[in-house]
Design a protein around this motif. Structure first.
Motif, PDB file in Angstrom:
ATOM      1  N   ALA A   1     -26.715 -14.829   4.419  1.00 45.91           N
ATOM      2  CA  ALA A   1     -25.394 -14.043   3.501  1.00 45.91           C
ATOM      3  C   ALA A   1     -25.953 -13.949   1.932  1.00 45.91           C
ATOM      4  CB  ALA A   1     -24.222 -14.981   3.541  1.00 45.91           C
ATOM      5  N   GLY A   2     -26.823 -14.959   1.409  1.00 46.43           N
ATOM      6  CA  GLY A   2     -27.266 -14.842   0.199  1.00 46.43           C
ATOM      7  C   GLY A   2     -28.210 -13.608   0.120  1.00 46.43           C
ATOM      8  N   MET A   3     -29.270 -13.555   1.313  1.00 48.04           N
ATOM      9  CA  MET A   3     -29.921 -12.297   1.322  1.00 48.04           C
ATOM     10  C   MET A   3     -29.320 -10.780   1.104  1.00 48.04           C
ATOM     11  SD  MET A   3     -32.783 -13.605   3.744  1.00 48.04           S
ATOM     12  CE  MET A   3     -33.485 -15.447   3.145  1.00 48.04           C
ATOM     13  N   MET A   4     -28.073 -10.648   2.055  1.00 51.99           N
ATOM     14  CA  MET A   4     -27.436  -9.638   1.991  1.00 51.99           C
ATOM     15  C   MET A   4     -26.748  -9.242   0.890  1.00 51.99           C
ATOM     16  SD  MET A   4     -26.240  -9.546   6.296  1.00 51.99           S
ATOM     17  CE  MET A   4     -25.009 -10.792   6.106  1.00 51.99           C
ATOM     18  N   ALA A   5     -26.244 -10.430   0.117  1.00 55.61           N
ATOM     19  CA  ALA A   5     -25.372 -10.097  -1.128  1.00 55.61           C
ATOM     20  C   ALA A   5     -26.339  -9.607  -2.287  1.00 55.61           C
ATOM     21  CB  ALA A   5     -24.619 -11.646  -1.328  1.00 55.61           C
TER      22      ALA A   5
ATOM     23  N   PRO B   1     -24.922 -13.905  -4.837  1.00 50.98           N
ATOM     24  CA  PRO B   1     -25.345 -14.623  -3.914  1.00 50.98           C
ATOM     25  C   PRO B   1     -25.070 -16.023  -3.854  1.00 50.98           C
ATOM     26  CG  PRO B   1     -27.221 -14.266  -5.649  1.00 50.98           C
ATOM     27  CD  PRO B   1     -25.895 -13.476  -5.798  1.00 50.98           C
ATOM     28  N   VAL B   2     -24.659 -16.687  -5.056  1.00 51.99           N
ATOM     29  CA  VAL B   2     -24.276 -18.084  -5.105  1.00 51.99           C
ATOM     30  C   VAL B   2     -22.961 -18.190  -4.442  1.00 51.99           C
ATOM     31  CG1 VAL B   2     -23.672 -20.009  -6.507  1.00 51.99           C
ATOM     32  CG2 VAL B   2     -25.763 -18.539  -6.945  1.00 51.99           C
ATOM     33  N   LEU B   3     -21.922 -17.445  -4.756  1.00 51.88           N
ATOM     34  CA  LEU B   3     -20.535 -17.318  -4.279  1.00 51.88           C
ATOM     35  C   LEU B   3     -20.671 -17.048  -2.741  1.00 51.88           C
ATOM     36  CD1 LEU B   3     -17.655 -17.338  -4.504  1.00 51.88           C
ATOM     37  CD2 LEU B   3     -17.597 -15.096  -4.993  1.00 51.88           C
ATOM     38  N   MET B   4     -21.626 -16.113  -2.247  1.00 51.58           N
ATOM     39  CA  MET B   4     -21.817 -15.833  -0.736  1.00 51.58           C
ATOM     40  C   MET B   4     -22.219 -17.250  -0.054  1.00 51.58           C
ATOM     41  SD  MET B   4     -20.989 -13.023   0.583  1.00 51.58           S
ATOM     42  CE  MET B   4     -20.216 -14.034   2.189  1.00 51.58           C
ATOM     43  N   LYS B   5     -23.067 -17.686  -0.610  1.00 55.88           N
ATOM     44  CA  LYS B   5     -23.594 -18.775   0.164  1.00 55.88           C
ATOM     45  C   LYS B   5     -22.624 -20.007   0.123  1.00 55.88           C
ATOM     46  CE  LYS B   5     -28.676 -18.511  -1.161  1.00 55.88           C
ATOM     47  NZ  LYS B   5     -29.855 -18.938  -1.762  1.00 55.88           N
ATOM     48  N   ARG B   6     -21.805 -20.101  -0.808  1.00 59.24           N
ATOM     49  CA  ARG B   6     -20.771 -21.037  -0.778  1.00 59.24           C
ATOM     50  C   ARG B   6     -19.664 -21.027   0.301  1.00 59.24           C
ATOM     51  NH1 ARG B   6     -20.085 -24.497  -4.916  1.00 59.24           N
ATOM     52  NH2 ARG B   6     -18.471 -25.871  -4.883  1.00 59.24           N
TER      53      ARG B   6
ATOM     54  N   THR C   1     -11.700  -9.520   1.748  1.00 57.06           N
ATOM     55  CA  THR C   1     -12.749  -9.227   0.650  1.00 57.06           C
ATOM     56  C   THR C   1     -13.982  -8.984   1.520  1.00 57.06           C
ATOM     57  OG1 THR C   1     -12.872 -11.704   0.815  1.00 57.06           O
ATOM     58  CG2 THR C   1     -11.291 -11.002  -0.581  1.00 57.06           C
ATOM     59  N   VAL C   2     -14.770  -8.380   0.403  1.00 55.55           N
ATOM     60  CA  VAL C   2     -16.374  -8.290   1.132  1.00 55.55           C
ATOM     61  C   VAL C   2     -16.985  -9.537   1.531  1.00 55.55           C
ATOM     62  CG1 VAL C   2     -18.454  -7.164   0.397  1.00 55.55           C
ATOM     63  CG2 VAL C   2     -16.284  -6.263  -0.401  1.00 55.55           C
ATOM     64  N   GLU C   3     -16.621 -10.611   0.691  1.00 58.32           N
ATOM     65  CA  GLU C   3     -17.216 -11.878   1.259  1.00 58.32           C
ATOM     66  C   GLU C   3     -16.877 -12.531   2.633  1.00 58.32           C
ATOM     67  OE1 GLU C   3     -15.614 -11.476  -1.723  1.00 58.32           O
ATOM     68  OE2 GLU C   3     -17.066 -11.505  -3.040  1.00 58.32           O
ATOM     69  N   ALA C   4     -15.471 -11.929   2.776  1.00 59.33           N
ATOM     70  CA  ALA C   4     -15.273 -12.427   4.352  1.00 59.33           C
ATOM     71  C   ALA C   4     -16.116 -11.683   5.233  1.00 59.33           C
ATOM     72  CB  ALA C   4     -13.804 -12.395   4.371  1.00 59.33           C
ATOM     73  N   VAL C   5     -16.203 -10.489   5.007  1.00 58.27           N
ATOM     74  CA  VAL C   5     -16.852  -9.580   6.017  1.00 58.27           C
ATOM     75  C   VAL C   5     -18.430  -9.854   6.152  1.00 58.27           C
ATOM     76  CG1 VAL C   5     -17.869  -7.284   6.459  1.00 58.27           C
ATOM     77  CG2 VAL C   5     -15.440  -7.599   5.492  1.00 58.27           C
ATOM     78  N   LEU C   6     -18.992 -10.351   4.863  1.00 58.73           N
ATOM     79  CA  LEU C   6     -20.272 -10.782   5.008  1.00 58.73           C
ATOM     80  C   LEU C   6     -20.486 -12.299   5.519  1.00 58.73           C
ATOM     81  CD1 LEU C   6     -21.786  -9.610   1.720  1.00 58.73           C
ATOM     82  CD2 LEU C   6     -22.176  -8.498   3.789  1.00 58.73           C
ATOM     83  N   THR C   7     -19.461 -12.977   5.542  1.00 58.97           N
ATOM     84  CA  THR C   7     -19.506 -14.388   6.077  1.00 58.97           C
ATOM     85  C   THR C   7     -19.291 -14.314   7.685  1.00 58.97           C
ATOM     86  OG1 THR C   7     -18.458 -15.312   4.254  1.00 58.97           O
ATOM     87  CG2 THR C   7     -18.214 -16.394   6.370  1.00 58.97           C
ATOM     88  N   GLN C   8     -18.680 -13.152   8.141  1.00 61.39           N
ATOM     89  CA  GLN C   8     -18.701 -12.817   9.446  1.00 61.39           C
ATOM     90  C   GLN C   8     -20.047 -12.208   9.896  1.00 61.39           C
ATOM     91  OE1 GLN C   8     -15.348 -10.134   9.911  1.00 61.39           O
ATOM     92  NE2 GLN C   8     -13.767 -11.565  10.308  1.00 61.39           N
ATOM     93  N   ALA C   9     -20.505 -11.361   9.230  1.00 61.71           N
ATOM     94  CA  ALA C   9     -21.740 -10.944   9.694  1.00 61.71           C
ATOM     95  C   ALA C   9     -22.993 -11.915   9.681  1.00 61.71           C
ATOM     96  CB  ALA C   9     -22.328  -9.683   8.672  1.00 61.71           C
ATOM     97  N   ALA C  10     -22.974 -12.837   8.775  1.00 65.48           N
ATOM     98  CA  ALA C  10     -24.133 -14.036   8.753  1.00 65.48           C
ATOM     99  C   ALA C  10     -23.782 -14.794   9.956  1.00 65.48           C
ATOM    100  CB  ALA C  10     -23.909 -14.816   7.505  1.00 65.48           C
ATOM    101  N   ASP C  11     -22.634 -15.115  10.184  1.00 68.94           N
ATOM    102  CA  ASP C  11     -22.235 -16.049  11.219  1.00 68.94           C
ATOM    103  C   ASP C  11     -22.769 -15.401  12.539  1.00 68.94           C
ATOM    104  OD1 ASP C  11     -21.052 -18.104  12.831  1.00 68.94           O
ATOM    105  OD2 ASP C  11     -19.028 -17.399  12.798  1.00 68.94           O
ATOM    106  N   ALA C  12     -22.393 -14.196  12.676  1.00 74.51           N
ATOM    107  CA  ALA C  12     -22.827 -13.516  14.024  1.00 74.51           C
ATOM    108  C   ALA C  12     -24.169 -13.383  14.064  1.00 74.51           C
ATOM    109  CB  ALA C  12     -22.053 -12.002  14.022  1.00 74.51           C
ATOM    110  N   ILE C  13     -24.966 -13.010  13.064  1.00 78.30           N
ATOM    111  CA  ILE C  13     -26.371 -12.879  13.053  1.00 78.30           C
ATOM    112  C   ILE C  13     -27.116 -14.401  13.364  1.00 78.30           C
ATOM    113  CG2 ILE C  13     -28.620 -12.539  11.501  1.00 78.30           C
ATOM    114  CD1 ILE C  13     -26.650 -10.522  10.369  1.00 78.30           C
TER     115      ILE C  13
END
Length: 543
Positions: free
Chosen positions: A370-374, A381-386, A437-449
């Motif tokens: 998630a941090g890399m995609m952010a 990236p810090v918020l995305m990793k959190r 939010t975009v953060e929630a979408v990226l969290t789903q994507a990172a979880d799926a990956i």
């Protein structure tokens, strides 16, 4: 100014009169009669009188000269002042005349401007009058046109009614039935045209979106290299020898019963050489039991009291290991500040697995992705990793608290002061709450990956077979489908349709419907590809 001139003239007159008086006195004094020769005494007396008179005359002459000189001086000064006043008056008169001329010119100019303005106003009024007349004529024409249109509309309604009656008699259909058929035909045509447009737009969007998404995801996956080992609900402890099994069991099973009572872990002792199995659904409790038994085996003294002492020491050590594991995970993802309770819960996930994947490793891996995609998308990236490292925090309490682990984790994060974006990403990562939010979408994507990559997770054979069967059932339920094959371990559905019943546009519709129904009904890691094959064959024999 006139008064000063009159005063000058009066003074000049007075000076002239005084001059004339002095001249007259001098003339009379020269003409006095001579003294008779015989009259001496009288002449002496008269001489005295005459001398006094001469003295008075001289005095009068002096005074007259003085008065005349003063009068001349005053007259000269008055003349000078009069001349200056006259000059000033002339200058003032010229200035007044110039001001009068300027005022006259200005008045003349204003009069000209006023006349021109009046002319423009008159012209404008004339144009307005002309426009008003045109508007009136146009309004009359529109009224006449409206009346003509009303007449024609009435005539068309009458003709349409006659035509409808003729069509109904000819076709044997009512207007409602004909309208329904027409609407159905137009609807089918509109669907086909809309599907063509949607297909074209989706093709362009998917081409660009897949290119961008593939780049971001590929970069993130390439930069993350993590190992994965499958874990289960059973732990194996190797023994130095088979004689240790008897000591673990104890007299009449006393030790094994005490061990299971204290730790809550089932101890399985079978024919496996130099090994025993520890079974428990709680991974933390199972690890505490494994460490307790390991201490007892190393010590060699196994009895109920010793078991309790080893258990307490092992539990304290596991708690410290959980805290340390949570801290190590936070250091690994680059997060420096977090509530101690969240850190402890995060460390407990070290002993929790999901489909054979270690949850703590999954969280760390997801946070890196998630941090890399952010970073690629220009986000924090810090918020995305959190958001990502805490998205499965509820699994640490799933068996202790009722509810979904996503909602439980969101409540825990909110209780310990996490930002609202983090809380929303936790509660929405399984779509139990609408994503905002975009953060929630990226969290789903990172979880799926992280969960969908090959070798990351495993599932039971029964669940796997049921999922494949349901995939084929969903595809077979569509109209015009001939055969369905679930391929690539359920990651692809290949649908064969009848070419005489399904055209190319309908094949696209079937693919979309199947994919949508699979998304709504099934739970699976990664993605499932739906491929609809429409094949036409022409066969002829040459004899």
């Amino acid at each position: 100014m006139g008064i000063e001139i009159a005063l000058v003239v009066a003074i000049i007159g007075c000076v002239a009169a005084l001059s004339a008086l002095v001249y007259a006195l001098r003339k009379n004094s020269g003409k006095l009669p001579a003294r008779p020769p015989g009259v001496d005494a009288a002449s002496a007396a008269a001489g005295l009188t005459s001398g006094a008179r001469t003295q008075q005359q001289d005095e009068a002459d002096r005074q007259a000269d003085q008065v005349r000189a003063k009068a001349e001086t005053d007259a000269a000064a008055i003349v000078l002042r009069a001349e200056a006043s006259a000059e000033y008056a002339a200058q003032s008169r010229r200035e007044v005349e110039e001001e009068i001329r300027a005022v006259k010119d200005e008045v003349r100019q204003l009069r000209g401007d006023l006349e021109r303005r009046e002319a423009r106003l008159a012209e404008r009024e004339q144009r307005i009058d002309d426009e008003a007349r045109k508007v009136d004529r146009r309004s009359d024409d529109l009224d006449q046109t409206r009346r003509d249109l009303d007449t024609r509309r009435e005539e068309l309604d009458r003709l349409d009614e006659q035509r409808r009656e003729v069509l109904e008699r000819t076709a044997g259909l009512t207007a409602g039935q004909a309208k329904a058929e027409l609407v159905a035909g137009i609807e089918n045509q509109a669907k086909r045209e809309a599907m063509l447009i949607v297909r074209e737009i989706e093709g362009e969007a998917q081409k660009e979106g897949q290119k961008r998404a593939r780049k971001i995801v590929t970069l993130a996956i390439q930069r993350v290299a993590s190992e994965q080992t499958s874990e289960s609900v059973v732990s194996v402890l190797h023994l130095p020898g088979d004689e240790m099994k008897g000591r673990i069991i104890g007299r009449e099973g006393r030790n094994i019963r005490a061990f299971e009572t204290v730790t809550g872990v089932n101890l399985i002792i079978d024919d496996t050489p130099e090994a025993v199995l520890l079974s428990c659904f709680d991974p933390v409790r199972r690890e505490v039991g494994r460490l307790t038994l390991e201490r007892l085996v190393l010590d060699g003294r196994i009895h109920p009291q010793r078991i309790e002492e080893a258990y307490e020491r092992s539990r304290a050590e596991i708690e410290q290991l959980c805290v340390r594991a949570g801290e190590d995970a936070l250091v690994d993802v680059g997060i420096t500040e977090m509530h101690p309770e969240l850190t402890n819960l995060l460390g407990r996930l070290r002993y929790r697995t999901s489909y054979g994947q270690n949850v703590l490793k999954h969280l760390v891996e997801s946070a890196h992705i998630a941090g890399m995609m952010a970073s690629e998308l220009g986000l924090d990236p810090v918020l995305m990793k959190r958001c990502t490292v805490l998205h499965d925090i509820g699994k640490a309490l799933t068996h202790e608290v009722q509810g979904s682990h996503a909602l439980i984790g969101a409540e825990i994060a909110r209780r310990y002061g996490e930002p609202e974006d983090v809380v929303h990403a936790i509660e929405a990562h399984h779509n139990e709450v609408e994503v905002r939010t975009v953060e929630a979408v990226l969290t789903q994507a990172a979880d799926a990956i992280s969960g969908g990559r090959p070798g990351a997770r495993r599932e039971s054979l029964e669940a796997y077979i049921k999922r494949l069967e349901r995939l084929e059932q969903i595809a077979l339920a569509q109209d015009g489908v001939e055969k369905v094959f679930a391929m690539q371990a359920g990651r692809e559905i290949r649908v064969m349709v009848k070419p005489e019943d399904v055209d190319d546009i309908q094949a696209q519709v079937i693919a979309r419907d199947v994919a949508k129904q699979v998304e709504e009904e099934l739970t699976y890691p990664g993605q499932i590809r739906v491929t609809v094959v429409r094949e036409s064959r022409a066969i002829e024999f040459a004899r």
